[in-house]
Design an enzyme around this catalytic site. Sequence first.
Site, PDB file in Angstrom:
ATOM      1  CG  LEU A  27      -1.958   1.235   1.413  1.00 12.55           C
ATOM      2  CD1 LEU A  27      -3.120   1.188   0.296  1.00 12.55           C
ATOM      3  CD2 LEU A  27      -2.471   1.213   2.921  1.00 12.55           C
ATOM      4  CB  ALA A  68       8.233   5.030   4.053  1.00 12.33           C
ATOM      5  CB  SER A  69      13.468   5.746   4.547  1.00  8.34           C
ATOM      6  OG  SER A  69      12.404   6.496   5.752  1.00  8.34           O
ATOM      7  CB  ILE A  70      11.628   3.413   8.605  1.00 14.81           C
ATOM      8  CG1 ILE A  70      12.648   4.655   8.714  1.00 14.81           C
ATOM      9  CG2 ILE A  70      11.958   2.389   9.961  1.00 14.81           C
ATOM     10  CD1 ILE A  70      14.114   4.279   8.958  1.00 14.81           C
ATOM     11  CB  SER A  71       8.355   0.542   7.710  1.00 14.29           C
ATOM     12  OG  SER A  71       7.545   1.947   7.821  1.00 14.29           O
ATOM     13  CD  GLN A  72       7.494  -2.902   0.969  1.00 12.16           C
ATOM     14  OE1 GLN A  72       8.221  -2.367   0.356  1.00 12.16           O
ATOM     15  NE2 GLN A  72       7.045  -4.078   0.608  1.00 12.16           N
ATOM     16  CG  ASP A 104       7.039  12.581  11.465  1.00 12.98           C
ATOM     17  OD1 ASP A 104       7.519  13.762  10.813  1.00 12.98           O
ATOM     18  OD2 ASP A 104       7.294  11.454  11.188  1.00 12.98           O
TER      19      ASP A 104
END
Length: 549
Positions: A129, A132-136, A287
């Site tokens: 969906l 990103a840089s840290i997670s999916q 954030d």
Amino acid sequence: MPTTSIKRAYQVVKIALQYGLDDIIPSKLKPWYFKLLRGCFFWLSNKHKDKVGGERLKLAMQELGPVYIKFGQMLSTRRDLLSDEWAEELAMLQDRVPPFDTAIARSMIEAELGTDIDTYFEDFDDVPLASASISQVHTATLKSNGKAVVLKVLRPNVEEKVHADLQLMSQAADFLEMLLGQGNRLRPAEVVEDYRTTIEGELNLKLEALNAIKLRNNFIDSGALYIPYMYEDLCFTRLIVMERVEGIPVSDRAALEAQGTNLKLLAERGVELFFTQVFRDNFFHADMHPGNIFVSREHPNDPYYIGLDCGIMGTLTEEDKRYLAENFLAFFNRDYRRIAQLYIESGWVSPDTDVGAFEQAVKVVCEPMFNKPLDEISFGHVLLELFRTARRFDMVVQPQLVLLEKTLLYIEGLGRQLYPQLDLWQTAKPFLEQWMAEQVGPKAMAGKIKKELPYWADKLPEIPELVYDNLKVGKNFINSQNQLLDRYLKQQQKAHKSNYLLLTSAVLVICATILFSQQVTLVASYGAGGLGVVLWMLGWRSRPKNRKF
């Protein structure tokens, strides 16, 4: 250093030099060996000389990857350190990362669950969906209740990559610190450490889940903010499972207008949400950029926000909250003397600061803002300008205040984007005044008593015994002090007596010496016979009356 670290270090140096980041450092700050080091990479030249420094830094961070992109995003909020031009360039950094292989995502999810995905989920979508840089993120349906959920999983080996890049950043910051000197305004080492704290928090998804649960509970009965439900039993360090919620991205103004959303109410609620999180709950989402905020599709005439990604949360001390509230109210009342005093009382600047000079500096910054309409005054920029001014008076960086400033700028940006005529003062001032009234006066005192009542109710049965014990201890203490006093007085009496005897003895010795000197003269005059008489006289005079020979 491991081979992979050396390769990464070379890659960072290569990109930095190709974007001419070495040219950003003023020549007067470059030591003699800097040119020598630069000459060692003579084949890497600046390929972007036509671009200004801020743009070159932005492009370099984009090419360096996710960790540096997020660092640039964070750095863009530090307008106390960077010029507006540079900050605006870095604010344009976008965290767009290609997804990683779904087979790897499945294996990592199953490793966290300790079983097959099919045990808990059905309709697992192999197409991410979001990435990103840290997670999916992947979507699925929970077998136990048929609810739509999303699974957020960390990228493979992301911890090692982040820590390796953080180490390189720290080494580069230390080198810059050496070039610029310890008293430099930019303080690169400090900035990198702040970033380390932030990004390492994002690597623990279990912590993000707990933050989301707490924030959800704080607004469980609110009509202004909705936080998706976390399935805590399915949340781990590298995987979290949460309710899937549909909404419109807050940045999609056209879609919001198309469904008839009350944008004025939505903008005002954003400001109220910020102050409620900060001052009521002391737990705020730090954030809140547009990618993490959505708007409900339900009842657009009474809209609410949907908040995602609670990896970075902020808190303040009670003292910081009170000082901030007073700062905002003092600014509204144009009481610059009070603003200066608050910064000193809070410990943000040195107690030795000249209040008068600080007051004048604050006035120079703040007074021009009142030439603008109230709906054009920004809380975030007021706070930012005050921090910049305080920098000149050796203000100590407060990481929690930097987070708050960033969040406030996000909220104001969203509010003004949704409803440009938003009057932040009209929205926030009543809230601040009510909160301050609750902190001082009879109502505040009653609240504190009510808060401490369970503690004192628990201690009440022990009070008579505690009073008796303390009285007994006090009586024993007084008795012991009396004994010490008596002993001291006796010692003083003895000392006085000894001093009297010593003085008397000294007088006798002096007299004897005088007499002896006179008798020596007699000896010299009358010879040995006179000496015998003198010795006989001395012996007779010094003989005790009760002594027998």
